[in-house]
Design a protein around this motif. Structure first.
Motif, PDB file in Angstrom:
ATOM      1  N   SER A  27       0.818  -1.217   0.000  1.00 42.73           N
ATOM      2  CA  SER A  27       0.000   0.000   0.000  1.00 42.73           C
ATOM      3  C   SER A  27       0.851   1.267   0.000  1.00 42.73           C
ATOM      4  O   SER A  27       0.312   2.372  -0.133  1.00 42.73           O
ATOM      5  CB  SER A  27      -0.913   0.007   1.231  1.00 42.73           C
ATOM      6  N   GLY A  28       2.151   1.118   0.177  1.00 42.65           N
ATOM      7  CA  GLY A  28       3.034   2.276   0.228  1.00 42.65           C
ATOM      8  C   GLY A  28       3.347   2.742   1.632  1.00 42.65           C
ATOM      9  O   GLY A  28       4.091   3.712   1.820  1.00 42.65           O
ATOM     10  N   ALA A  29       2.803   2.053   2.632  1.00 40.98           N
ATOM     11  CA  ALA A  29       3.074   2.431   4.021  1.00 40.98           C
ATOM     12  C   ALA A  29       4.516   2.083   4.388  1.00 40.98           C
ATOM     13  O   ALA A  29       5.115   1.151   3.832  1.00 40.98           O
ATOM     14  CB  ALA A  29       2.111   1.710   4.960  1.00 40.98           C
ATOM     15  N   GLN A  30       5.049   2.830   5.338  1.00 39.92           N
ATOM     16  CA  GLN A  30       6.373   2.516   5.856  1.00 39.92           C
ATOM     17  C   GLN A  30       6.210   1.451   6.922  1.00 39.92           C
ATOM     18  O   GLN A  30       5.521   1.657   7.931  1.00 39.92           O
ATOM     19  CB  GLN A  30       7.040   3.770   6.439  1.00 39.92           C
ATOM     20  N   VAL A  31       6.826   0.300   6.710  1.00 42.13           N
ATOM     21  CA  VAL A  31       6.618  -0.829   7.617  1.00 42.13           C
ATOM     22  C   VAL A  31       7.947  -1.526   7.878  1.00 42.13           C
ATOM     23  O   VAL A  31       8.809  -1.619   6.994  1.00 42.13           O
ATOM     24  CB  VAL A  31       5.587  -1.827   7.033  1.00 42.13           C
ATOM     25  N   LEU A  32       8.106  -1.988   9.112  1.00 44.45           N
ATOM     26  CA  LEU A  32       9.244  -2.815   9.497  1.00 44.45           C
ATOM     27  C   LEU A  32       8.703  -4.064  10.166  1.00 44.45           C
ATOM     28  O   LEU A  32       7.920  -3.981  11.113  1.00 44.45           O
ATOM     29  CB  LEU A  32      10.158  -2.063  10.468  1.00 44.45           C
ATOM     30  N   ALA A  33       9.093  -5.223   9.662  1.00 44.40           N
ATOM     31  CA  ALA A  33       8.733  -6.493  10.292  1.00 44.40           C
ATOM     32  C   ALA A  33       9.896  -6.950  11.162  1.00 44.40           C
ATOM     33  O   ALA A  33      11.063  -6.782  10.796  1.00 44.40           O
ATOM     34  CB  ALA A  33       8.425  -7.546   9.228  1.00 44.40           C
ATOM     35  N   ILE A  34       9.569  -7.502  12.331  1.00 48.55           N
ATOM     36  CA  ILE A  34      10.593  -8.004  13.250  1.00 48.55           C
ATOM     37  C   ILE A  34      10.252  -9.435  13.620  1.00 48.55           C
ATOM     38  O   ILE A  34       9.138  -9.723  14.062  1.00 48.55           O
ATOM     39  CB  ILE A  34      10.691  -7.147  14.532  1.00 48.55           C
ATOM     40  N   ASP A  35      11.210 -10.339  13.451  1.00 48.76           N
ATOM     41  CA  ASP A  35      11.020 -11.730  13.836  1.00 48.76           C
ATOM     42  C   ASP A  35      11.464 -11.891  15.284  1.00 48.76           C
ATOM     43  O   ASP A  35      12.662 -11.914  15.585  1.00 48.76           O
ATOM     44  CB  ASP A  35      11.821 -12.661  12.926  1.00 48.76           C
ATOM     45  N   GLY A  36      10.488 -11.970  16.197  1.00 49.74           N
ATOM     46  CA  GLY A  36      10.777 -12.128  17.609  1.00 49.74           C
ATOM     47  C   GLY A  36      10.386 -13.502  18.129  1.00 49.74           C
ATOM     48  O   GLY A  36      10.149 -13.661  19.324  1.00 49.74           O
ATOM     49  N   ASP A  37      10.321 -14.477  17.248  1.00 49.69           N
ATOM     50  CA  ASP A  37       9.957 -15.836  17.643  1.00 49.69           C
ATOM     51  C   ASP A  37      11.229 -16.665  17.788  1.00 49.69           C
ATOM     52  O   ASP A  37      12.200 -16.470  17.045  1.00 49.69           O
ATOM     53  CB  ASP A  37       9.042 -16.454  16.576  1.00 49.69           C
ATOM     54  N   ILE A  38      11.230 -17.601  18.737  1.00 53.57           N
ATOM     55  CA  ILE A  38      12.391 -18.464  18.906  1.00 53.57           C
ATOM     56  C   ILE A  38      12.637 -19.294  17.646  1.00 53.57           C
ATOM     57  O   ILE A  38      13.770 -19.650  17.329  1.00 53.57           O
ATOM     58  CB  ILE A  38      12.221 -19.365  20.152  1.00 53.57           C
ATOM     59  N   ASN A  39      11.565 -19.605  16.908  1.00 51.42           N
ATOM     60  CA  ASN A  39      11.702 -20.252  15.607  1.00 51.42           C
ATOM     61  C   ASN A  39      11.687 -19.159  14.544  1.00 51.42           C
ATOM     62  O   ASN A  39      10.647 -18.577  14.268  1.00 51.42           O
ATOM     63  CB  ASN A  39      10.547 -21.227  15.378  1.00 51.42           C
ATOM     64  N   GLN A  40      12.825 -18.879  13.964  1.00 54.82           N
ATOM     65  CA  GLN A  40      12.988 -17.732  13.076  1.00 54.82           C
ATOM     66  C   GLN A  40      12.534 -18.077  11.657  1.00 54.82           C
ATOM     67  O   GLN A  40      13.340 -18.447  10.794  1.00 54.82           O
ATOM     68  CB  GLN A  40      14.454 -17.290  13.082  1.00 54.82           C
ATOM     69  N   HIS A  41      11.221 -17.923  11.383  1.00 50.06           N
ATOM     70  CA  HIS A  41      10.675 -18.318  10.087  1.00 50.06           C
ATOM     71  C   HIS A  41       9.988 -17.164   9.356  1.00 50.06           C
ATOM     72  O   HIS A  41       9.383 -17.393   8.305  1.00 50.06           O
ATOM     73  CB  HIS A  41       9.664 -19.454  10.257  1.00 50.06           C
ATOM     74  N   LEU A  42      10.078 -15.943   9.886  1.00 46.15           N
ATOM     75  CA  LEU A  42       9.349 -14.846   9.254  1.00 46.15           C
ATOM     76  C   LEU A  42       9.912 -14.522   7.875  1.00 46.15           C
ATOM     77  O   LEU A  42       9.146 -14.227   6.944  1.00 46.15           O
ATOM     78  CB  LEU A  42       9.379 -13.605  10.150  1.00 46.15           C
ATOM     79  N   ALA A  43      11.222 -14.564   7.714  1.00 44.20           N
ATOM     80  CA  ALA A  43      11.816 -14.291   6.394  1.00 44.20           C
ATOM     81  C   ALA A  43      11.302 -15.275   5.359  1.00 44.20           C
ATOM     82  O   ALA A  43      10.949 -14.900   4.233  1.00 44.20           O
ATOM     83  CB  ALA A  43      13.342 -14.362   6.479  1.00 44.20           C
ATOM     84  N   GLU A  44      11.227 -16.531   5.747  1.00 42.85           N
ATOM     85  CA  GLU A  44      10.723 -17.575   4.849  1.00 42.85           C
ATOM     86  C   GLU A  44       9.255 -17.342   4.505  1.00 42.85           C
ATOM     87  O   GLU A  44       8.820 -17.576   3.381  1.00 42.85           O
ATOM     88  CB  GLU A  44      10.898 -18.934   5.529  1.00 42.85           C
ATOM     89  N   ALA A  45       8.480 -16.849   5.486  1.00 47.40           N
ATOM     90  CA  ALA A  45       7.063 -16.579   5.240  1.00 47.40           C
ATOM     91  C   ALA A  45       6.880 -15.363   4.334  1.00 47.40           C
ATOM     92  O   ALA A  45       5.944 -15.308   3.540  1.00 47.40           O
ATOM     93  CB  ALA A  45       6.331 -16.357   6.565  1.00 47.40           C
ATOM     94  N   LEU A  46       7.774 -14.396   4.444  1.00 47.89           N
ATOM     95  CA  LEU A  46       7.701 -13.212   3.589  1.00 47.89           C
ATOM     96  C   LEU A  46       8.053 -13.537   2.148  1.00 47.89           C
ATOM     97  O   LEU A  46       7.465 -12.986   1.212  1.00 47.89           O
ATOM     98  CB  LEU A  46       8.642 -12.121   4.115  1.00 47.89           C
ATOM     99  N   ALA A  47       9.005 -14.433   1.965  1.00 52.33           N
ATOM    100  CA  ALA A  47       9.453 -14.795   0.618  1.00 52.33           C
ATOM    101  C   ALA A  47      10.057 -16.195   0.664  1.00 52.33           C
ATOM    102  O   ALA A  47      11.236 -16.348   1.007  1.00 52.33           O
ATOM    103  CB  ALA A  47      10.477 -13.792   0.099  1.00 52.33           C
ATOM    104  N   PRO A  48       9.269 -17.235   0.357  1.00 55.02           N
ATOM    105  CA  PRO A  48       9.773 -18.608   0.438  1.00 55.02           C
ATOM    106  C   PRO A  48      11.019 -18.854  -0.400  1.00 55.02           C
ATOM    107  O   PRO A  48      11.822 -19.738  -0.071  1.00 55.02           O
ATOM    108  CB  PRO A  48       8.586 -19.441  -0.087  1.00 55.02           C
ATOM    109  N   ASP A  49      11.184 -18.070  -1.461  1.00 58.36           N
ATOM    110  CA  ASP A  49      12.339 -18.276  -2.335  1.00 58.36           C
ATOM    111  C   ASP A  49      13.463 -17.293  -2.070  1.00 58.36           C
ATOM    112  O   ASP A  49      14.367 -17.128  -2.889  1.00 58.36           O
ATOM    113  CB  ASP A  49      11.907 -18.167  -3.800  1.00 58.36           C
ATOM    114  N   ALA A  50      13.433 -16.607  -0.900  1.00 55.41           N
ATOM    115  CA  ALA A  50      14.477 -15.630  -0.583  1.00 55.41           C
ATOM    116  C   ALA A  50      15.822 -16.322  -0.430  1.00 55.41           C
ATOM    117  O   ALA A  50      15.910 -17.479  -0.005  1.00 55.41           O
ATOM    118  CB  ALA A  50      14.129 -14.879   0.696  1.00 55.41           C
ATOM    119  N   ASP A  51      16.898 -15.590  -0.777  1.00 57.89           N
ATOM    120  CA  ASP A  51      18.225 -16.180  -0.604  1.00 57.89           C
ATOM    121  C   ASP A  51      18.551 -16.232   0.891  1.00 57.89           C
ATOM    122  O   ASP A  51      17.854 -15.686   1.731  1.00 57.89           O
ATOM    123  CB  ASP A  51      19.289 -15.388  -1.364  1.00 57.89           C
ATOM    124  N   GLY A  52      19.621 -16.904   1.225  1.00 58.74           N
ATOM    125  CA  GLY A  52      19.964 -17.123   2.629  1.00 58.74           C
ATOM    126  C   GLY A  52      20.665 -15.968   3.296  1.00 58.74           C
ATOM    127  O   GLY A  52      20.987 -16.053   4.486  1.00 58.74           O
TER     128      GLY A  52
END
Length: 318
Positions: A27-52
């Motif tokens: 939508s054009g909003a300024q947003v920051l996502a933070i992975d605060g879970d002991i299981n760090q899977h937010l990056a994978e959820a944002l982009a399953p094909d993201a590089d490492g």
């Protein structure tokens, strides 16, 4: 606005954190996502094909973060004197969301079009000698020194279960989304959150997830009542995305689920930020920690770190 996603493990809170963050960014909003879970899977959820590749985790650079944030605050003579609940005061360095500073420059990378920070994994060296909340202390300090403005969003994927209430981090948010499946176990976690949240005046909104029909929806309404804000249907699109097969365009998500994301944003935007309440919670939890363990651990009277003349919010930037 600061938004937390909490819920039982497997409820879909990480998936919803990612969907909500992506919709905001689109939508054009300024947003920051933070992975605060002991299981760090937010990056994978944002982009399953993201590089490492990833930016350095906050939790691994806690001392540097403390040194930066304490600035010239005379009440905090060193990083060692600063704990995760230490509130800002005159002389502290305050942050603007995604501002031009060393914290954001070091710790933010873009994943799936969304700026992302991570706390870091619970590694082998931590086993038996540390708890995950020591890493979450970096997120607590970051939010405590952040001055976010209108149209800016911080979305934090929290630890699963009632463990999210094991530190004062849960009181750093403007709204907490509790993701609940239509099951007895799901609504039992809701009751735990509801009771803790009411004790401290924390606003929660329940998001039903993986709803398969009218019976599921009626079950949630019966057990959650007016706290139920909206729901998402069981999503073939999400399953395909998790398998790396989905159309990457988020607008291909099912209509009911897109509508739920819109309702969630409207709920966040409907309530103005209460800076005095956020600061009051921060001071309260700092005093609790100081008296319970931190004074003895640091050998200092950390009650003195509270600056009674500090006014939180945009005024503090001046």
């Amino acid at each position: 606005m600061r938004v937390a996603f909490v819920g039982k493990g497997g409820s879909g809170k990480t998936t919803l954190s990612a969907l909500f963050s992506r919709r905001l960014a689109r939508s054009g909003a300024q947003v920051l996502a933070i992975d605060g879970d002991i299981n760090q899977h937010l990056a994978e959820a944002l982009a399953p094909d993201a590089d490492g590749s990833e930016a350095p985790p906050l939790g691994a650079h806690l001392t540097e973060l403390k040194d930066f944030l304490r600035g010239t605050n005379p009440r905090i003579p060193s990083a060692e004197a600063m704990i995760k609940t230490t509130p800002p005061g005159h002389g502290s360095r305050l942050l603007r969301l995604l501002g031009d500073d060393e914290v954001h420059a070091r710790h933010v990378r873009r994943v799936g079009g969304v700026p992302l920070m991570v706390t870091g994994e619970f590694g082998e060296s931590d086993l038996g000698v540390a708890c995950y909340h020591s890493k979450l202390g970096a997120v607590e300090l970051y939010l405590g020194h952040l001055v976010d403005g209108p149209g800016e969003y911080v979305v934090v994927d929290m630890t699963a279960g009632a463990d999210a209430f094991a530190s004062g981090l849960f009181a750093r948010f403007d709204l907490t989304f509790l993701v609940t499946e239509p099951t007895l176990r799901g609504v039992s976690v809701y009751r735990q959150y509801r009771d803790h949240a009411r004790e401290f005046g924390i606003r929660i909104a329940v998001i039903g997830n993986k709803v398969t029909g009218e019976d599921d929806l009626l079950f949630l309404k019966e057990h959650v009542g007016d706290d139920l804000l909206t729901h998402l249907d069981h999503s073939p699109w999400v399953r395909s995305a998790e398998q790396g097969r989905a159309e990457p365009d988020l607008e291909a998500l099912e209509p009911q689920n897109l509508s739920a994301l819109t309702i969630m944003r409207e709920a966040v935007d409907a309530h103005p930020k209460d800076w005095p309440a956020l600061h009051r919670h921060a001071v309260d939890f700092h005093l609790r920690n100081a008296r319970a363990w931190a004074d003895a651990a640091t050998g200092r009277n950390l009650v003195g770190q509270v600056d009674p003349d500090f006014v939180p919010g945009p005024a503090a930037l001046n």
